[in-house]
Design a protein around this motif. Structure first.
Motif, PDB file in Angstrom:
ATOM      1  N   PRO A 353      44.795  11.427  47.330  1.00  0.00           N
ATOM      2  CA  PRO A 353      43.402  11.235  47.782  1.00  0.00           C
ATOM      3  C   PRO A 353      42.734  10.056  47.069  1.00  0.00           C
ATOM      4  CG  PRO A 353      43.530  13.097  46.268  1.00  0.00           C
ATOM      5  CD  PRO A 353      44.940  12.590  46.429  1.00  0.00           C
ATOM      6  N   TYR A 354      43.213   8.838  47.340  1.00  0.00           N
ATOM      7  CA  TYR A 354      42.654   7.642  46.693  1.00  0.00           C
ATOM      8  C   TYR A 354      41.212   7.413  47.154  1.00  0.00           C
ATOM      9  CZ  TYR A 354      47.676   6.648  46.189  1.00  0.00           C
ATOM     10  OH  TYR A 354      49.025   6.732  45.917  1.00  0.00           O
ATOM     11  N   PRO A 355      40.265   7.227  46.236  1.00  0.00           N
ATOM     12  CA  PRO A 355      38.903   6.870  46.671  1.00  0.00           C
ATOM     13  C   PRO A 355      38.921   5.476  47.296  1.00  0.00           C
ATOM     14  CG  PRO A 355      38.979   7.446  44.313  1.00  0.00           C
ATOM     15  CD  PRO A 355      40.385   7.322  44.770  1.00  0.00           C
ATOM     16  N   VAL A 356      38.303   5.350  48.482  1.00  0.00           N
ATOM     17  CA  VAL A 356      38.389   4.065  49.194  1.00  0.00           C
ATOM     18  C   VAL A 356      37.500   3.019  48.530  1.00  0.00           C
ATOM     19  CG1 VAL A 356      39.040   5.038  51.424  1.00  0.00           C
ATOM     20  CG2 VAL A 356      36.602   4.735  50.867  1.00  0.00           C
ATOM     21  N   ASN A 357      37.727   1.784  48.966  1.00  0.00           N
ATOM     22  CA  ASN A 357      37.045   0.635  48.367  1.00  0.00           C
ATOM     23  C   ASN A 357      35.662   0.447  49.002  1.00  0.00           C
ATOM     24  OD1 ASN A 357      36.784  -1.696  46.828  1.00  0.00           O
ATOM     25  ND2 ASN A 357      37.598  -2.980  48.467  1.00  0.00           N
ATOM     26  N   ASN A 358      34.810   1.431  48.769  1.00  0.00           N
ATOM     27  CA  ASN A 358      33.458   1.426  49.318  1.00  0.00           C
ATOM     28  C   ASN A 358      32.595   1.891  48.156  1.00  0.00           C
ATOM     29  OD1 ASN A 358      31.080   2.896  50.271  1.00  0.00           O
ATOM     30  ND2 ASN A 358      31.892   2.641  52.338  1.00  0.00           N
ATOM     31  N   PHE A 359      31.494   1.233  47.876  1.00  0.00           N
ATOM     32  CA  PHE A 359      30.802   1.549  46.623  1.00  0.00           C
ATOM     33  C   PHE A 359      30.342   2.995  46.536  1.00  0.00           C
ATOM     34  CE2 PHE A 359      27.955   1.556  43.072  1.00  0.00           C
ATOM     35  CZ  PHE A 359      28.785   0.947  42.136  1.00  0.00           C
ATOM     36  N   THR A 360      30.054   3.627  47.664  1.00  0.00           N
ATOM     37  CA  THR A 360      29.680   5.045  47.637  1.00  0.00           C
ATOM     38  C   THR A 360      30.835   5.864  47.046  1.00  0.00           C
ATOM     39  OG1 THR A 360      28.279   4.724  49.555  1.00  0.00           O
ATOM     40  CG2 THR A 360      28.929   6.983  49.065  1.00  0.00           C
ATOM     41  N   ALA A 361      32.046   5.576  47.508  1.00  0.00           N
ATOM     42  CA  ALA A 361      33.227   6.299  47.026  1.00  0.00           C
ATOM     43  C   ALA A 361      33.521   5.963  45.564  1.00  0.00           C
ATOM     44  CB  ALA A 361      34.431   5.966  47.895  1.00  0.00           C
TER      45      ALA A 361
END
Lengths: 684, 187
Positions: A353-361
């Protein structure tokens, strides 16, 4: 006579979309002289203030020369060996993997790594994929929501600025200041004017580009959707749009036409706070200046809460005015030259479950402990990510922070446990893609002291984690040649690039979208975005007020009555080279964070030109020097994005849903531009 | 006599500082030893907000620095009037700095001499332009050589923020027909 050797490379800064060419003369006593590459197709020997100063980088006394480890008791750094540094990093990655939490190690690579295109596009993603760790990319603060807007319409502005400017009848710099951020575009902008065509700049500030434009329109901050939609309103009402093109190649015109009715020009004039005549003149230009191009090269609009909609509203004007698939028309964003992507080994990436490259994540992963270790490659979060007081607390909680760079930076100094010394651009072999070409980046010098290339230490680190096939090539040249095995780069090899200092043309279409097939689900230009609807984003370009603004959050504006704009000047590129403070030429020209303020606002605060003051809001504060100028409108202040002081006060809020980023790989730019602040002088 | 001029169009300069850095790069001087500087001009007419002036040594017709130098380190090149500083001869007395009406001479702490623009005379001799002019993106800073003593009549000797020194006679000129924002001309 003295023997000299002439080699070619590109500028070590990472402006977009063009990187200027460098010529390096090496004398037999080891001295080097750097000047512009006269063979470069675009820059033609010219260099800006940063390019002219890059001779200061390689032999700089402030360069990192050895791996460092922070003594946890004293807080100071001590020299360690590469072996020790890599052993310790490998131990942490392995522990995370063994604990079933491979995603807890995150690698963030940013502009310092993007300089070497092959690192950015192949070698670093390959490392993260083969090891199975989280990968974040420094493009998210820079332009990601502008990318989302293009993706949602199916139209990427793949036009190259040089040839487009040469053939256009009207150039619109919409929220772009290329004279500051990409000064080498200036001769091309002036060429448009010399040919008796129009240059228009749309920006609330008097930017450097506005100063050499024919027309400067200053809409109220954050009202770009109103301006763009009102232009569309006029074009459609007057019947001055390309009906045949819209009918044939656009999706959702009827919905768009209905939607646009709620953006009447007279109301737009009020909301944008500009004369109606200016909107009508702009519509006239869209209707009758053919071909017309819009410069959207950078991410300023993406830094708004409503940035995706702003960019979409602007993009919709391009098919409406019949400017797709024509030379000199369309959106200037920059071409995309793909490499041999299979080498990224995405298919070998272990599931997690890699956190995506979006600042919220990213923000959430740092908050809830999903990520416990951060490896920063050529980046500087503690200057360039938003809300630094919060980020500082998040980084303190991490088990391990590693920073790989050529100089110390804010992140390394404040938060790193281990610092790794990087090679400079003259110390490694590579290539650069720019203006539809591929250019050699020759290795001209041996690496300084213990500095190592990213690919080299990543290989040693990968082996320590049990990955033995990260760098299967016998040498860097073979690696680069393999990376060039793609449709776009098929005519280039390192050896051929060496023979062509003018670059080798990539195999990409001369005129993007001349086949009128778009990268959308309907294969049409989506005025109505089917994908946006799917993600709960307004499918038609719609106005929403900024996160924080003078007009829309009046209660907050009572406490913090100044709108902060983040800006760019020629003397810096993001926070490169420790916010350019280690480059003496640049430090002399921009020695400290300077807040540009209107004379009325300065007078109200009894501030004089050159005074020091504190800029603050409910998130944090930064010390700045005041420069009084009418270049910013009243009740607005601007600060260059080189300085961490800017992000002491910015908000973490990133409007783009993380699902969009998971699907398209772009999206998640924080609303850096939507910030209210107050400023108080030292003597108050 | 042949004479060289720096010719400046303030309407085209947007203060990018490329000329300043090109001078530093080509002359191998330190980043804080600016032989060329970009100044902000005082407020002008019209709505154009900031105006800049890029200036180095103006290679005056009657250079006060040459008269002030006790070591003959400052000399006028006979062929074309360039005021050349020979740093090897400089004693570091700094009289020239005091004499210069334009503050164009810089103290070089590392060599304990003064330093200044030599109009890239070595580049000129090879047929190249001065580095500052070559790198100027907008064409605001130009380099013009006249083969005679006569002056072009489409040039101005002064603008708001730069007064022509009638005794020294600096060879800095301003274009009368501004390429951009014609309202900014000195009225």
């Amino acid at each position: 006579m003295e023997q000299t050797k002439t080699s070619y490379t590109t500028c070590p800064y990472n402006c977009w979309p063009i990187n200027c060419g460098l010529q390096v003369v090496t004398h037999n006593d080891g001295r080097i002289e750097i000047s512009g590459n006269p063979h470069h197709d675009f820059s033609r020997g010219r260099l800006c203030v940063k390019g002219q100063s890059c001779f200061e980088i390689v032999k700089n006394k402030d360069r990192l020369t050895t791996p460092l480890k922070r003594n946890q008791k004293s807080g100071t750094f001590q020299e360690i060996s590469w072996d020790q540094a890599l052993d310790e990093i490998a131990a942490k990655i392995t522990l995370n993997i063994n604990n079933g939490r491979r995603e807890a190690t995150a690698l963030y690579h940013s502009h310092g790594n993007i300089v070497q295109r092959v690192n950015w596009k192949i070698l670093t993603p390959r490392f993260a994929n083969l090891l199975g760790i989280t990968l974040w990319d420094g493009n998210f603060p820079c332009w990601y929501d502008v990318g989302v807007a293009q993706q949602l319409t199916g139209y990427w502005g793949l036009h190259d600025p040089g040839p487009t400017c040469e053939k256009t009848a009207a150039l619109i710099n919409w929220a772009q200041d290329p004279c500051a951020s990409q000064a080498n575009l200036t001769p091309y902008i002036l060429q448009v004017r010399r040919d008796n065509h129009k240059v228009i700049t749309i920006d609330p500030r008097v930017t450097q580009t506005a100063a050499i434009s024919d027309i400067h329109i200053k809409p109220r901050f954050g009202t770009d959707v109103w301006l763009a939609n009102a232009i569309a309103h006029i074009l459609i009402t007057e019947g001055d749009y390309d009906k045949e093109y819209v009918n044939k190649h656009c999706h959702g015109f009827e919905e768009y036409r209905q939607h646009i009715k709620s953006y009447p020009p007279d109301q737009a004039a009020q909301i944008c706070d500009i004369p109606l005549k200016e909107i009508e003149n702009l519509a006239e230009i869209f209707a009758h200046s053919k071909p017309l191009c819009i410069n959207l090269t950078r991410g300023a609009l993406g830094k708004h809460l409503n940035g995706i909609q702003m960019v979409r509203a602007i993009l919709c004007l391009i098919p409406l005015s019949g400017n797709i698939g024509v030379e000199g028309g369309g959106a200037i964003w920059g071409e995309s030259i793909e490499f041999n992507d299979a080498l990224c080994a995405e298919d070998k990436r272990p599931a997690a479950p890699y956190p995506v490259n979006n600042f919220t994540a990213i923000d959430q992963a740092l908050d809830d402990g999903t990520v416990n270790s951060l490896i920063v490659v050529g980046g500087n979060p503690l200057s360039q990510w938003p809300n630094l007081p919060k980020l500082r607390r998040q980084l303190e909680k991490l088990d391990l922070v590693v920073v790989y760079d050529i100089f110390m930076n804010h992140t390394a100094r404040e938060a790193a446990d281990i610092v790794l010394p990087a090679t400079s651009w003259l110390e490694e072999l590579g290539f650069r893609t720019s203006n539809r070409r591929i250019y050699i980046m020759e290795k001209i010098l041996d690496p300084s002291a213990q500095c190592r290339e990213a690919g080299a230490w990543m290989n040693d680190l990968a082996q320590r984690v049990g990955v033995n096939d990260y760098f299967p090539w016998p040498d860097k040249q073979k690696c680069l040649d393999d990376c060039l095995q793609s449709t776009a780069c098929k005519n280039a090899t390192v050896e051929k690039l060496r023979q062509h200092p003018e670059g080798i043309a990539a195999d990409i279409p001369n005129v993007p979208y001349s086949d009128h097939v778009f990268a959308s689900p309907t294969k049409k230009f989506e005025l109505y975005s089917t994908t946006a609807a799917e993600f709960g984003i307004p499918p038609l370009p719609s106005y929403a007020p900024p996160l924080e603004s003078l007009a829309d959050t009046p209660e907050l504006a009572k406490k913090y009555p100044l709108q902060l704009i983040s800006a760019r000047r020629n003397t810096h590129f993001h926070s490169f080279h420790d916010s350019h403070q280690v480059i003496k030429t640049l430090r002399t020209l921009e020695p400290e964070p300077t807040l540009f303020m209107h004379p009325k606002d300065a007078a109200a605060r009894r501030l004089k030109d050159g005074d020091y003051a504190v800029m603050f809001n409910h998130r944090g504060q930064g010390r700045i020097r005041i420069e009084i100028t009418t270049e910013v409108p009243p009740r607005h202040v601007s600060l260059n994005d080189s300085w961490p002081e800017l992000n002491e006060v910015t908000a973490t809020y990133a409007p783009c849903p993380t699902g969009v980023t998971a699907k398209y790989g772009v999206g998640g730019q924080p609303a850096y531009q939507n910030v209210l602040v107050e400023v108080q002088g030292d003597n108050q | 006599m042949k004479q060289h001029f720096f010719v400046f169009d303030p309407s085209l300069c947007f203060g990018c500082q490329g000329c300043v850095a090109a001078c530093i790069n080509v002359n191998h001087i330190k980043g804080d030893q600016q032989w060329r500087k970009v100044f902000k001009l005082p407020p002008h007419h019209g709505n154009h907000d900031t105006m800049y002036l890029s200036m180095a040594c103006n290679h005056c017709e009657n250079p006060p620095c040459v008269q002030a130098c006790p070591a003959n380190a400052m000399q006028v090149r006979q062929a074309d009037g360039i005021v050349i500083l020979d740093q090897d001869r400089c004693l570091g007395c700094r009289y020239c700095q005091m004499a210069c009406p334009f503050d164009a001479i810089v103290w070089m702490e590392d060599t304990k001499t003064v330093g200044k623009c030599n109009m890239c005379c070595e580049r000129l001799d090879k047929g190249q332009e001065p580095a500052c002019v070559e790198t100027c993106f907008s064409g605001a800073l130009q380099f013009v050589t006249l083969e005679t003593d006569e002056e072009k009549d489409d040039w101005l000797k002064e603008i708001i923020g730069f007064d022509h020194d009638k005794e020294a006679k600096p060879r800095l000129r301003f274009v009368k027909d501004l390429k951009n924002n014609p309202s900014e001309q000195k009225k």
